[in-house]
Design a protein around this motif. Sequence first.
Motif, PDB file in Angstrom:
ATOM      1  N   MET A 224       0.789  -1.071   0.551  1.00 37.67           N
ATOM      2  CA  MET A 224      -0.098  -0.480   0.198  1.00 37.67           C
ATOM      3  C   MET A 224       0.819   1.276   0.219  1.00 37.67           C
ATOM      4  SD  MET A 224      -3.229   0.812   2.639  1.00 37.67           S
ATOM      5  CE  MET A 224      -3.034  -0.841   2.962  1.00 37.67           C
ATOM      6  N   ASN A 225       0.890   2.407  -0.485  1.00 39.39           N
ATOM      7  CA  ASN A 225       1.565   3.581  -1.108  1.00 39.39           C
ATOM      8  C   ASN A 225       1.073   4.368  -0.516  1.00 39.39           C
ATOM      9  OD1 ASN A 225       0.063   4.274  -3.028  1.00 39.39           O
ATOM     10  ND2 ASN A 225       0.318   3.487  -4.688  1.00 39.39           N
TER      11      ASN A 225
ATOM     12  N   PHE B 112      -9.022  -4.170   0.557  1.00 43.24           N
ATOM     13  CA  PHE B 112      -9.769  -4.354  -0.982  1.00 43.24           C
ATOM     14  C   PHE B 112      -8.174  -4.066  -1.902  1.00 43.24           C
ATOM     15  CE2 PHE B 112     -10.485  -3.114  -5.399  1.00 43.24           C
ATOM     16  CZ  PHE B 112     -11.131  -4.858  -5.098  1.00 43.24           C
ATOM     17  N   HIS B 113      -7.452  -2.442  -1.438  1.00 46.94           N
ATOM     18  CA  HIS B 113      -6.452  -1.902  -1.931  1.00 46.94           C
ATOM     19  C   HIS B 113      -5.555  -3.058  -1.177  1.00 46.94           C
ATOM     20  CE1 HIS B 113      -4.036   0.084  -4.192  1.00 46.94           C
ATOM     21  NE2 HIS B 113      -3.053   0.690  -3.456  1.00 46.94           N
ATOM     22  N   PHE B 114      -5.425  -3.678  -0.128  1.00 51.15           N
ATOM     23  CA  PHE B 114      -4.189  -3.723   0.779  1.00 51.15           C
ATOM     24  C   PHE B 114      -4.542  -5.554  -0.536  1.00 51.15           C
ATOM     25  CE2 PHE B 114      -2.575  -6.884   3.694  1.00 51.15           C
ATOM     26  CZ  PHE B 114      -0.869  -6.254   4.045  1.00 51.15           C
ATOM     27  N   GLY B 115      -5.434  -5.769  -0.509  1.00 52.47           N
ATOM     28  CA  GLY B 115      -5.304  -7.678  -1.309  1.00 52.47           C
ATOM     29  C   GLY B 115      -5.038  -7.222  -2.399  1.00 52.47           C
TER      30      GLY B 115
ATOM     31  N   SER C 235      -1.707  -9.058  -4.617  1.00 54.51           N
ATOM     32  CA  SER C 235      -2.144  -9.704  -5.708  1.00 54.51           C
ATOM     33  C   SER C 235      -1.258  -9.797  -6.563  1.00 54.51           C
ATOM     34  CB  SER C 235      -3.308 -10.093  -5.676  1.00 54.51           C
ATOM     35  OG  SER C 235      -4.195  -9.293  -6.307  1.00 54.51           O
ATOM     36  N   VAL C 236      -0.645  -9.219  -7.053  1.00 55.61           N
ATOM     37  CA  VAL C 236       0.030  -8.368  -8.269  1.00 55.61           C
ATOM     38  C   VAL C 236       1.877  -9.079  -7.706  1.00 55.61           C
ATOM     39  CG1 VAL C 236       1.714  -6.072  -8.870  1.00 55.61           C
ATOM     40  CG2 VAL C 236      -0.797  -6.348  -8.023  1.00 55.61           C
ATOM     41  N   GLU C 237       2.621  -9.509  -6.846  1.00 60.46           N
ATOM     42  CA  GLU C 237       4.066 -10.050  -6.272  1.00 60.46           C
ATOM     43  C   GLU C 237       3.093 -11.156  -7.081  1.00 60.46           C
ATOM     44  OE1 GLU C 237       3.976  -9.781  -2.083  1.00 60.46           O
ATOM     45  OE2 GLU C 237       4.117  -7.510  -2.240  1.00 60.46           O
ATOM     46  N   SER C 238       1.843 -11.995  -7.410  1.00 61.50           N
ATOM     47  CA  SER C 238       1.469 -13.533  -7.531  1.00 61.50           C
ATOM     48  C   SER C 238       1.620 -13.104  -8.781  1.00 61.50           C
ATOM     49  CB  SER C 238       0.676 -13.536  -7.051  1.00 61.50           C
ATOM     50  OG  SER C 238       0.629 -13.976  -5.181  1.00 61.50           O
TER      51      SER C 238
ATOM     52  N   ILE D  83      -5.800 -11.431 -10.744  1.00 62.28           N
ATOM     53  CA  ILE D  83      -7.158 -11.441 -12.121  1.00 62.28           C
ATOM     54  C   ILE D  83      -7.977 -12.301 -11.475  1.00 62.28           C
ATOM     55  CG2 ILE D  83      -8.371 -11.672 -14.373  1.00 62.28           C
ATOM     56  CD1 ILE D  83      -6.283 -11.087 -15.767  1.00 62.28           C
ATOM     57  N   ARG D  84      -7.832 -13.291 -10.701  1.00 59.34           N
ATOM     58  CA  ARG D  84      -8.584 -13.758  -9.784  1.00 59.34           C
ATOM     59  C   ARG D  84      -9.100 -12.979  -8.650  1.00 59.34           C
ATOM     60  NH1 ARG D  84      -4.887 -19.044 -10.521  1.00 59.34           N
ATOM     61  NH2 ARG D  84      -5.924 -19.610 -12.619  1.00 59.34           N
ATOM     62  N   TYR D  85      -8.052 -12.401  -7.870  1.00 59.81           N
ATOM     63  CA  TYR D  85      -8.212 -11.592  -6.746  1.00 59.81           C
ATOM     64  C   TYR D  85      -9.119 -10.619  -6.740  1.00 59.81           C
ATOM     65  CZ  TYR D  85      -8.245  -8.635  -3.367  1.00 59.81           C
ATOM     66  OH  TYR D  85      -8.214  -7.894  -1.761  1.00 59.81           O
TER      67      TYR D  85
END
Length: 135
Positions: free
Chosen positions: A1-2, A50-53, A57-60, A66-68
């Motif tokens: 999170m930024n 939601f933003h934290f998740g 998820s971008v790291e994966s 997209i699934r997340y």
Amino acid sequence: MNLSFIIRLIIIAAIGYAGYYFLLPNLPVKLQYHHFLYILLFFMTSTTAFHFGLSKSVESGPKHFIRYYMAATGLKLLLYVAIIVMYAVINKAGMMAFAFCFLLFYVLFTILEVSVAYKQFGSNSKPADNGDQLS
């Protein structure tokens, strides 16, 4: 999170608070929900989660992202509808005011979520490999 997300969240929350506060006296009595601060805090919390998740998820990789995004959006929608229905069952008299206020903050924070996700994560997407395409 930024930090830019946090700043945008606070700005949108302040705009939402001020907007509803000044709109409240001009609304019909059946649409006046005076405890709107709780709804605002709920949306700030759910948007942050939601933003934290989404950030994690971008790291994966893009498939997981997209699934997340799709799963979280669907679950949020179901949760939000459940909250409105539960409130309607508990407090039938104030249901219209609650639902109206909830809808206004839902639209405001959805605009924030989509714009931040598009700006932050949209440029990170990579073209799909030939193995990832459906035939």
